[in-house]
Design a protein around this motif. Structure first.
Motif, PDB file in Angstrom:
ATOM      1  N   GLU A 102      -8.273  -4.504   5.315  1.00  0.00           N
ATOM      2  CA  GLU A 102      -7.715  -2.985   5.109  1.00  0.00           C
ATOM      3  C   GLU A 102      -7.023  -2.692   6.304  1.00  0.00           C
ATOM      4  O   GLU A 102      -5.972  -1.777   6.173  1.00  0.00           O
ATOM      5  N   HIS A 103      -7.620  -2.833   7.361  1.00  0.00           N
ATOM      6  CA  HIS A 103      -7.189  -2.141   8.733  1.00  0.00           C
ATOM      7  C   HIS A 103      -5.997  -2.724   8.880  1.00  0.00           C
ATOM      8  O   HIS A 103      -4.887  -2.081   9.432  1.00  0.00           O
ATOM      9  N   ALA A 104      -5.747  -4.243   8.491  1.00  0.00           N
ATOM     10  CA  ALA A 104      -4.275  -4.618   8.829  1.00  0.00           C
ATOM     11  C   ALA A 104      -3.106  -4.093   7.987  1.00  0.00           C
ATOM     12  O   ALA A 104      -2.095  -4.108   8.324  1.00  0.00           O
ATOM     13  N   LEU A 105      -3.529  -3.970   6.735  1.00  0.00           N
ATOM     14  CA  LEU A 105      -2.710  -3.381   5.737  1.00  0.00           C
ATOM     15  C   LEU A 105      -2.255  -2.194   6.239  1.00  0.00           C
ATOM     16  O   LEU A 105      -0.798  -1.807   6.081  1.00  0.00           O
ATOM     17  N   VAL A 106      -3.125  -1.229   6.645  1.00  0.00           N
ATOM     18  CA  VAL A 106      -2.659   0.219   7.209  1.00  0.00           C
ATOM     19  C   VAL A 106      -1.855  -0.050   8.298  1.00  0.00           C
ATOM     20  O   VAL A 106      -0.852   0.993   8.368  1.00  0.00           O
ATOM     21  N   ASP A 107      -2.181  -0.918   9.236  1.00  0.00           N
ATOM     22  CA  ASP A 107      -1.448  -1.090  10.406  1.00  0.00           C
ATOM     23  C   ASP A 107       0.069  -1.608  10.161  1.00  0.00           C
ATOM     24  O   ASP A 107       1.030  -0.935  10.603  1.00  0.00           O
ATOM     25  N   GLN A 108      -0.020  -2.468   9.214  1.00  0.00           N
ATOM     26  CA  GLN A 108       1.675  -2.822   8.583  1.00  0.00           C
ATOM     27  C   GLN A 108       2.455  -1.721   7.964  1.00  0.00           C
ATOM     28  O   GLN A 108       3.403  -1.446   8.354  1.00  0.00           O
ATOM     29  N   MET A 113       0.883  -1.249   0.036  1.00  0.00           N
ATOM     30  CA  MET A 113       0.070   0.012   0.013  1.00  0.00           C
ATOM     31  C   MET A 113       1.005   1.195  -0.047  1.00  0.00           C
ATOM     32  O   MET A 113       1.607   1.375   0.687  1.00  0.00           O
ATOM     33  N   ASP A 114       0.461   2.129  -0.808  1.00  0.00           N
ATOM     34  CA  ASP A 114       1.569   3.337  -0.872  1.00  0.00           C
ATOM     35  C   ASP A 114       1.012   4.487   0.078  1.00  0.00           C
ATOM     36  O   ASP A 114      -0.245   4.590   0.270  1.00  0.00           O
ATOM     37  N   CYS A 115       1.708   5.461   0.269  1.00  0.00           N
ATOM     38  CA  CYS A 115       1.471   6.487   1.244  1.00  0.00           C
ATOM     39  C   CYS A 115       0.131   7.307   0.872  1.00  0.00           C
ATOM     40  O   CYS A 115      -0.581   7.580   1.896  1.00  0.00           O
ATOM     41  N   ARG A 116       0.092   7.450  -0.500  1.00  0.00           N
ATOM     42  CA  ARG A 116      -1.219   8.243  -0.721  1.00  0.00           C
ATOM     43  C   ARG A 116      -2.411   7.634  -0.390  1.00  0.00           C
ATOM     44  O   ARG A 116      -3.138   8.186   0.013  1.00  0.00           O
ATOM     45  N   ILE A 117      -2.555   6.131  -0.603  1.00  0.00           N
ATOM     46  CA  ILE A 117      -3.413   5.461  -0.276  1.00  0.00           C
ATOM     47  C   ILE A 117      -3.982   5.478   1.211  1.00  0.00           C
ATOM     48  O   ILE A 117      -4.898   5.664   1.535  1.00  0.00           O
ATOM     49  N   VAL A 118      -2.673   5.225   1.522  1.00  0.00           N
ATOM     50  CA  VAL A 118      -2.929   4.977   3.323  1.00  0.00           C
ATOM     51  C   VAL A 118      -3.484   6.294   3.910  1.00  0.00           C
ATOM     52  O   VAL A 118      -4.241   6.366   4.615  1.00  0.00           O
ATOM     53  N   GLN A 119      -2.742   7.473   3.441  1.00  0.00           N
ATOM     54  CA  GLN A 119      -3.239   8.649   4.073  1.00  0.00           C
ATOM     55  C   GLN A 119      -4.523   9.301   3.879  1.00  0.00           C
ATOM     56  O   GLN A 119      -5.322   9.860   4.569  1.00  0.00           O
ATOM     57  N   LYS A 120      -4.986   8.717   2.683  1.00  0.00           N
ATOM     58  CA  LYS A 120      -6.660   8.691   2.147  1.00  0.00           C
ATOM     59  C   LYS A 120      -7.733   8.031   3.131  1.00  0.00           C
ATOM     60  O   LYS A 120      -8.647   8.497   3.451  1.00  0.00           O
ATOM     61  N   ARG A 121      -6.992   7.149   3.775  1.00  0.00           N
ATOM     62  CA  ARG A 121      -7.901   6.036   4.271  1.00  0.00           C
ATOM     63  C   ARG A 121      -7.809   6.541   5.895  1.00  0.00           C
ATOM     64  O   ARG A 121      -8.209   5.562   6.856  1.00  0.00           O
ATOM     65  N   LEU A 122      -6.839   7.257   6.590  1.00  0.00           N
ATOM     66  CA  LEU A 122      -6.598   7.431   7.872  1.00  0.00           C
ATOM     67  C   LEU A 122      -8.007   7.817   8.567  1.00  0.00           C
ATOM     68  O   LEU A 122      -8.033   7.581   9.747  1.00  0.00           O
ATOM     69  N   GLY A 123      -8.536   8.534   7.950  1.00  0.00           N
ATOM     70  CA  GLY A 123     -10.079   9.012   8.478  1.00  0.00           C
ATOM     71  C   GLY A 123     -10.645   7.837   8.854  1.00  0.00           C
ATOM     72  O   GLY A 123     -11.246   7.687  10.171  1.00  0.00           O
ATOM     73  N   ASP A 124     -10.991   6.864   8.116  1.00  0.00           N
ATOM     74  CA  ASP A 124     -11.686   5.664   8.289  1.00  0.00           C
ATOM     75  C   ASP A 124     -10.837   4.747   9.247  1.00  0.00           C
ATOM     76  O   ASP A 124     -11.646   4.128  10.142  1.00  0.00           O
ATOM     77  N   TYR A 125      -9.596   4.886   9.108  1.00  0.00           N
ATOM     78  CA  TYR A 125      -8.762   3.931  10.241  1.00  0.00           C
ATOM     79  C   TYR A 125      -9.018   4.595  11.271  1.00  0.00           C
ATOM     80  O   TYR A 125      -9.218   3.563  12.525  1.00  0.00           O
ATOM     81  N   ALA A 169       3.568   1.047  10.657  1.00  0.00           N
ATOM     82  CA  ALA A 169       4.568   0.388  11.390  1.00  0.00           C
ATOM     83  C   ALA A 169       6.000   0.856  10.629  1.00  0.00           C
ATOM     84  O   ALA A 169       7.313   0.858  11.276  1.00  0.00           O
ATOM     85  N   ASN A 170       5.949   0.970   9.516  1.00  0.00           N
ATOM     86  CA  ASN A 170       7.153   1.110   8.878  1.00  0.00           C
ATOM     87  C   ASN A 170       7.458   2.288   7.933  1.00  0.00           C
ATOM     88  O   ASN A 170       8.295   2.706   7.384  1.00  0.00           O
ATOM     89  N   CYS A 171       6.369   3.272   8.207  1.00  0.00           N
ATOM     90  CA  CYS A 171       6.315   4.852   7.332  1.00  0.00           C
ATOM     91  C   CYS A 171       6.329   5.893   8.431  1.00  0.00           C
ATOM     92  O   CYS A 171       5.160   6.039   9.042  1.00  0.00           O
ATOM     93  N   ALA A 172       7.311   6.622   8.859  1.00  0.00           N
ATOM     94  CA  ALA A 172       7.404   7.840   9.532  1.00  0.00           C
ATOM     95  C   ALA A 172       6.387   8.779   9.205  1.00  0.00           C
ATOM     96  O   ALA A 172       5.739   9.481   9.732  1.00  0.00           O
ATOM     97  N   ASP A 173       6.250   8.995   7.857  1.00  0.00           N
ATOM     98  CA  ASP A 173       5.549  10.060   7.180  1.00  0.00           C
ATOM     99  C   ASP A 173       4.165   9.834   7.383  1.00  0.00           C
ATOM    100  O   ASP A 173       3.314  10.567   8.009  1.00  0.00           O
ATOM    101  N   CYS A 174       3.658   8.594   7.334  1.00  0.00           N
ATOM    102  CA  CYS A 174       2.312   8.347   7.486  1.00  0.00           C
ATOM    103  C   CYS A 174       1.990   8.354   9.061  1.00  0.00           C
ATOM    104  O   CYS A 174       0.636   8.720   9.253  1.00  0.00           O
ATOM    105  N   ARG A 175       2.886   7.861   9.749  1.00  0.00           N
ATOM    106  CA  ARG A 175       2.359   8.187  11.217  1.00  0.00           C
ATOM    107  C   ARG A 175       2.391   9.445  11.672  1.00  0.00           C
ATOM    108  O   ARG A 175       1.568   9.912  12.456  1.00  0.00           O
TER     109      ARG A 175
END
Lengths: 194, 199
Positions: B22-28, B1-13, B31-37
């Motif tokens: 999907e929740h598991a993919l975002v979690d994963q 999953m790339d950052c753009r897709i993850v950040q769009k889903r953060l609200g739902d997350y 865990a590895n992306c400081a920008d998305c955190r």
């Protein structure tokens, strides 16, 4: 016919509205009791005008009463009453621009409404009122649709699909508008050093 | 999953409405992306900021009593017909009746006028032409609306003219001339020939 007040507490909103349709005034008062505060909160956050918000709450219930004869429980009652509230808020927004205060100085004493809770310290009261005003100003920086969506989701706690029904658009549209609204709030926070 | 897709889903997350996979993919990804955190922290800071508002205190006087009074008033107005709606209906009915009468009057007047307009052209039996002098005949004759060309049809018509001729017989202070015109062909083509002398 008026059902007793204690019994009415166990009725669902939809069942109460059907009683109102049959002319039960006590059922109408029970619905009023259940929704008055949350509608007041909704309108106040939308308009920044406490007295105006009270008038709007009354208008919602007047409309509800007038439409009672035609009521059919097709959707959840909360969706129905918020649709009425939303339509009234659009009319109000068109009639008079919602106040868009840009600084704390422009908000006068009347905007410092009473906050629930026991506060012995005057300083704490002032701080909390200031926070209240900051949030209100941030909300005022949004357009009417973004503001409504954020209030319905963040404060009224309604799920996205219900908000979509109230606003008359798709879930995807609501999510996208909510995303832009939150981005705008973030920008406002950065502009004001928060 | 790339950052753009993850950040769009953060609200739902945040709201916990993503599907389990999907929740598991975002979690994963988080865990590895400081920008998305950092983006998630921004989302949460907006929520914390918005939730600073306290619950509004309920109004001192609930809208309920005011509202019930207004509703009772409305019920009374509906029953006794003193509301604005019934007044409006009464005024509207009165205006409608007045308009209908006025329209009827206009139609009656127009109908009468139209009938009178035919008199100078094809009048009933015995009409005669009234004019200043014989010289006027030709001009006046040509100016009459709907009159045929010279020599074709004959009508006796009477049209009042202001200037009296002392030598001619008078009728109510007006000069009366009598003209006889001849009709060619079938009388059905034009009005019938009338007597020379008119009244």
């Amino acid at each position: 016919m008026n059902t007793s007040r204690e019994l009415l507490r166990d009725y669902s909103d939809e069942a109460l509205m059907l009683l109102v349709r049959d002319g039960d005034h006590k059922a109408f008062e029970e619905l009023l009791r259940r929704y008055e505060k949350q509608l007041l909160s909704f309108f106040y956050r939308l308009t920044s005008d406490y007295d105006g918000a009270k008038d709007l709450v009354m208008d919602v219930f007047l409309k509800l009463y007038q439409a009672a004869a035609r009521y059919e429980p097709r959707a959840k009652f909360s969706t129905y009453i918020y649709q009425i509230a939303r339509n009234l808020s659009i009319n109000e927004f068109n009639k008079r621009q919602f106040r868009k205060t840009s600084s704390l100085d422009e908000m006068d004493e009347e905007d410092g409404i009473e906050i629930a809770g026991n506060e012995p310290n005057a300083m704490e009261i002032m701080e909390r009122q200031e926070k209240q005003q900051m949030v209100q100003m941030a909300l005022n920086s949004l357009n009417e649709e973004q503001r409504t969506i954020l209030i319905l989701t963040e404060y009224q706690g309604l799920p996205i699909d219900r908000v979509a029904q109230i606003m008359g658009c798709s879930v995807g549209t609501i999510k996208s508008r909510m995303f832009r609204a939150r981005q705008r709030i973030k920008e406002w926070m950065v502009e004001h050093g928060l | 999953m790339d950052c753009r897709i993850v950040q769009k889903r953060l609200g739902d997350y945040r709201m916990g409405i993503l599907s389990e996979p999907e929740h598991a993919l975002v979690d994963q990804h988080l865990a590895n992306c400081a920008d998305c955190r950092a983006a998630l922290r921004d989302e949460e800071s907006v929520s914390s900021f918005l939730r600073q508002t306290e619950d509004l205190a309920p109004p001192e006087t609930s809208v309920a009593s005011e509202l019930m009074q207004k509703l009772k008033q409305k019920d009374r107005e509906t029953r006794h017909g003193t509301g604005r709606d019934s007044l409006f209906i009464r005024v509207a009915v009165i205006v409608l009746v007045v308009v209908l009468f006025a329209l009827a009057g206009v139609l009656i007047m127009r109908y009468s006028r139209d009938n009178k307009a035919y008199y100078p052209t094809y009048g009933p039996v015995g009409f005669t032409w009234v004019g200043d002098s014989d010289e006027d005949e030709g001009e006046l004759w040509k100016s009459l609306p709907g009159m045929p060309s010279e020599g074709r049809s004959v009508h006796n018509i009477q049209i009042p003219v202001k200037q009296p001729d002392p030598d001619a017989p008078e009728s109510n202070g007006r000069v009366i001339h009598t003209f006889e015109l001849e009709t060619d062909g079938d009388p059905a083509d034009g009005p019938p020939v009338r007597d020379k002398e008119g009244k």
